[in-house]
Design an enzyme around this catalytic site. Structure first.
Site, PDB file in Angstrom:
ATOM      1  N   ARG A 174       0.822  -1.232   0.000  1.00 55.86           N
ATOM      2  CA  ARG A 174       0.000   0.000   0.000  1.00 55.86           C
ATOM      3  C   ARG A 174       0.849   1.272   0.000  1.00 55.86           C
ATOM      4  NH1 ARG A 174      -2.281  -3.488  -1.286  1.00 55.86           N
ATOM      5  NH2 ARG A 174      -4.158  -4.465  -0.462  1.00 55.86           N
ATOM      6  N   SER A 224     -11.181  -1.123   3.349  1.00 55.61           N
ATOM      7  CA  SER A 224     -10.485  -1.256   4.634  1.00 55.61           C
ATOM      8  C   SER A 224     -10.057   0.111   5.140  1.00 55.61           C
ATOM      9  CB  SER A 224      -9.227  -2.113   4.468  1.00 55.61           C
ATOM     10  OG  SER A 224      -9.608  -3.398   4.047  1.00 55.61           O
ATOM     11  N   GLU A 299      -5.473   3.232   6.050  1.00 51.45           N
ATOM     12  CA  GLU A 299      -5.227   3.089   4.610  1.00 51.45           C
ATOM     13  C   GLU A 299      -5.971   4.226   3.893  1.00 51.45           C
ATOM     14  OE1 GLU A 299      -5.628  -0.924   3.157  1.00 51.45           O
ATOM     15  OE2 GLU A 299      -6.420  -0.209   1.246  1.00 51.45           O
TER      16      GLU A 299
HETATM   17  C1  LIG Z   1     -15.675  -1.908  -1.200  1.00 54.11           C
HETATM   18  C2  LIG Z   1     -14.220  -1.543  -1.348  1.00 54.11           C
HETATM   19  C3  LIG Z   1     -13.289  -2.556  -1.441  1.00 54.11           C
HETATM   20  C4  LIG Z   1     -11.913  -2.242  -1.593  1.00 54.11           C
HETATM   21  N1  LIG Z   1     -11.030  -3.258  -1.707  1.00 54.11           N
HETATM   22  C5  LIG Z   1      -9.724  -2.985  -1.899  1.00 54.11           C
HETATM   23  C6  LIG Z   1      -8.770  -4.039  -2.065  1.00 54.11           C
HETATM   24  O1  LIG Z   1      -9.099  -5.231  -2.075  1.00 54.11           O
HETATM   25  N2  LIG Z   1      -7.475  -3.706  -2.239  1.00 54.11           N
HETATM   26  C7  LIG Z   1      -7.063  -2.404  -2.272  1.00 54.11           C
HETATM   27  O2  LIG Z   1      -5.862  -2.164  -2.459  1.00 54.11           O
HETATM   28  N3  LIG Z   1      -7.941  -1.385  -2.116  1.00 54.11           N
HETATM   29  C8  LIG Z   1      -9.246  -1.637  -1.930  1.00 54.11           C
HETATM   30  N4  LIG Z   1     -10.143  -0.608  -1.763  1.00 54.11           N
HETATM   31  C9  LIG Z   1      -9.650   0.790  -1.708  1.00 54.11           C
HETATM   32  C10 LIG Z   1      -9.644   1.506  -3.080  1.00 54.11           C
HETATM   33  O3  LIG Z   1     -10.614   0.949  -3.946  1.00 54.11           O
HETATM   34  C11 LIG Z   1      -8.267   1.415  -3.745  1.00 54.11           C
HETATM   35  O4  LIG Z   1      -7.284   2.037  -2.969  1.00 54.11           O
HETATM   36  C12 LIG Z   1      -8.311   2.083  -5.148  1.00 54.11           C
HETATM   37  O5  LIG Z   1      -7.215   1.659  -5.889  1.00 54.11           O
HETATM   38  C13 LIG Z   1      -8.335   3.603  -5.082  1.00 54.11           C
HETATM   39  O6  LIG Z   1      -8.575   4.081  -6.388  1.00 54.11           O
HETATM   40  P1  LIG Z   1      -9.421   5.417  -6.621  1.00 54.11           P
HETATM   41  O7  LIG Z   1      -9.401   5.734  -8.066  1.00 54.11           O
HETATM   42  O8  LIG Z   1     -10.780   5.290  -6.028  1.00 54.11           O
HETATM   43  O9  LIG Z   1      -8.549   6.456  -5.799  1.00 54.11           O
HETATM   44  P2  LIG Z   1      -9.074   7.680  -4.905  1.00 54.11           P
HETATM   45  O10 LIG Z   1      -9.782   7.169  -3.710  1.00 54.11           O
HETATM   46  O11 LIG Z   1      -9.796   8.664  -5.758  1.00 54.11           O
HETATM   47  O12 LIG Z   1      -7.686   8.315  -4.442  1.00 54.11           O
HETATM   48  C14 LIG Z   1      -6.850   7.614  -3.552  1.00 54.11           C
HETATM   49  C15 LIG Z   1      -5.520   8.368  -3.458  1.00 54.11           C
HETATM   50  O13 LIG Z   1      -4.873   8.290  -4.720  1.00 54.11           O
HETATM   51  C16 LIG Z   1      -4.582   9.599  -5.225  1.00 54.11           C
HETATM   52  N5  LIG Z   1      -4.751   9.527  -6.684  1.00 54.11           N
HETATM   53  C17 LIG Z   1      -5.811   8.994  -7.347  1.00 54.11           C
HETATM   54  N6  LIG Z   1      -5.584   9.044  -8.668  1.00 54.11           N
HETATM   55  C18 LIG Z   1      -4.369   9.625  -8.840  1.00 54.11           C
HETATM   56  C19 LIG Z   1      -3.589   9.963  -9.987  1.00 54.11           C
HETATM   57  N7  LIG Z   1      -3.992   9.700 -11.230  1.00 54.11           N
HETATM   58  N8  LIG Z   1      -2.386  10.549  -9.780  1.00 54.11           N
HETATM   59  C20 LIG Z   1      -1.938  10.816  -8.525  1.00 54.11           C
HETATM   60  N9  LIG Z   1      -2.644  10.540  -7.415  1.00 54.11           N
HETATM   61  C21 LIG Z   1      -3.838   9.942  -7.582  1.00 54.11           C
HETATM   62  C22 LIG Z   1      -5.577  10.523  -4.539  1.00 54.11           C
HETATM   63  O14 LIG Z   1      -5.084  11.837  -4.421  1.00 54.11           O
HETATM   64  C23 LIG Z   1      -5.709   9.865  -3.169  1.00 54.11           C
HETATM   65  O15 LIG Z   1      -4.677  10.303  -2.327  1.00 54.11           O
HETATM   66  C24 LIG Z   1     -11.511  -0.887  -1.630  1.00 54.11           C
HETATM   67  C25 LIG Z   1     -12.461   0.128  -1.537  1.00 54.11           C
HETATM   68  C26 LIG Z   1     -13.808  -0.198  -1.408  1.00 54.11           C
HETATM   69  C27 LIG Z   1     -14.823   0.914  -1.344  1.00 54.11           C
END
Ligand SMILES: Cc1cc2nc3c(=O)[nH]c(=O)nc-3n(C[C@H](O)[C@H](O)[C@H](O)COP(=O)(O)OP(=O)(O)OC[C@H]3O[C@@H](n4cnc5c(N)ncnc54)[C@H](O)[C@@H]3O)c2cc1C
Length: 316
Positions: A174, A224, A299
């Protein structure tokens, strides 16, 4: 909102809105208005949005699908750059795939499976965009996206586009180098491997089935809340189990509740506020510290109204 910024955004041709409710841009469905929200459709547009923010002294924050973010009820006094479906192409070349940051991770995983490419089965249920996955080095089942990365294209703090090799990205659990930088992830190339499409499809179905049975997907949540810690794991187990054993399932502040189904999830039972989530996280961390001596790290990330964004526990 200042007219200079609005004028520059209008002239730039960027797709933007003022006062967009951030609760519509994150999975917890919490968050007040963003002064400016821009949805670019190319690397040049992303650079243009960043330049306008930089030159006008406006804080800016890039988001993907908001599946790992808590926004504040007060919103965000700056520019949110949402990288989503407008910037989400994927190009396949043999066992390699290049994807833009806005691509929905499950769609990327499925597109790879359809071509008989194995390596992304673990990510098929992660509800975020590819840029967020790279930033978080997300994954499941002891795999992380960083394991397959050949290179990542980024826009640095000076507006320069650069290509970073996978081993320069400092990927670990992570964690990625991007978390400590003011860079924007534009896209990345992955190296996958050829396998039987039917076998890959079955593996994905089983990943999805397991997640459906474990996670409280019927309520808004952010996955999480607390990250794994090797030492805590060795002594007491994963955070969800530790919180469960502490009897904290069902603990509630306002409309935020520690899920009764999976204790590492906090669900929004309807109208939860960012202060509800903060208070609940405080209660859980205090109880776990008293019982185990371990300080839980989040996280989940938090964007403060004044423009900062980091791991939520760093704001407690
Ligand atoms: C039901 C559920 C289940 C999940 N299961 C998992 C799992 O199994 N494993 C896991 O790892 N995660 C999991 N997650 C967490 C999440 O889905 C992941 O961390 C996901 O990859 C985040 O992507 P996002 O586009 O939603 O990022 P966001 O939530 O929009 O952003 C997260 C961070 O990334 C930064 N960011 C986003 N895009 C960029 C970019 N292009 N350039 C620079 N910075 C950027 C943002 O500024 C922020 O700090 C889960 C979430 C939910 C709701």
């Amino acid at each position: 909102m200042t007219s200079e910024i609005a004028e520059r955004l209008d002239k730039s041709g960027l797709h933007w809105t003022a006062g967009a409710p951030l609760k519509n841009y994150c999975h917890w469905q919490i968050g007040g208005p963003a002064d400016y929200l821009v949805e670019p459709c190319s690397a040049d547009e992303i650079a243009m949005a960043r330049a306008i923010a930089r030159e006008t002294g406006l804080p800016s924050l890039v988001i993907g699908h908001g599946s790992n973010m808590l926004f504040d009820d007060q919103g965000y006094r700056g520019m949110i750059i949402k990288i989503g479906s407008r910037f989400s192409a994927a190009r396949f070349d043999g066992e390699n795939v290049y994807a833009e940051a806005g691509l929905w991770t499950p769609s990327l995983a499925r597109a790879c499976a359809a071509r008989g490419l194995t390596g992304l089965e673990h990510a098929v249920g992660i509800p975020g965009n590819f840029g967020g996955l790279l930033f978080m080095n997300g994954g499941s089942m002891r795999q992380n996206i960083g394991d397959t990365v050949m290179f990542v294209d980024i826009l640095d703090e000076n507006g320069q586009m650069r290509r970073m090799a996978g081993d320069e990205c400092d990927f670990s659990y992570r964690h990625s180098i991007f978390q400590g930088k003011n860079w924007i992830v534009l896209g990345a190339q992955l190296k996958l491997a050829q396998d039987d499409p039917e076998k890959i499809r079955r593996a994905m179905l089983s990943v999805l089935e397991e997640r459906r049975s474990k996670f409280p997907l019927e309520y808004p949540n952010c996955g999480s809340v607390f990250s794994n810690d090797e030492q805590l794991y060795a002594q007491y187990g994963p955070p969800g189990m530790v919180i469960d054993k502490a009897g904290l399932k069902g603990t509630r502040v306002g409309a935020a509740e520690v899920s009764r189904r999976h204790a590492n999830f906090i669900i929004n039972c309807g109208g939860a506020t960012s202060s509800d989530v903060f208070e609940l996280i405080r209660i859980v961390r205090k109880e776990i510290l008293e019982r185990t001596g371990f300080v839980l790290k989040c996280e989940v990330r938090y964007a403060s109204p004044d423009g900062r964004c980091d791991r939520l526990d760093l704001f407690l």
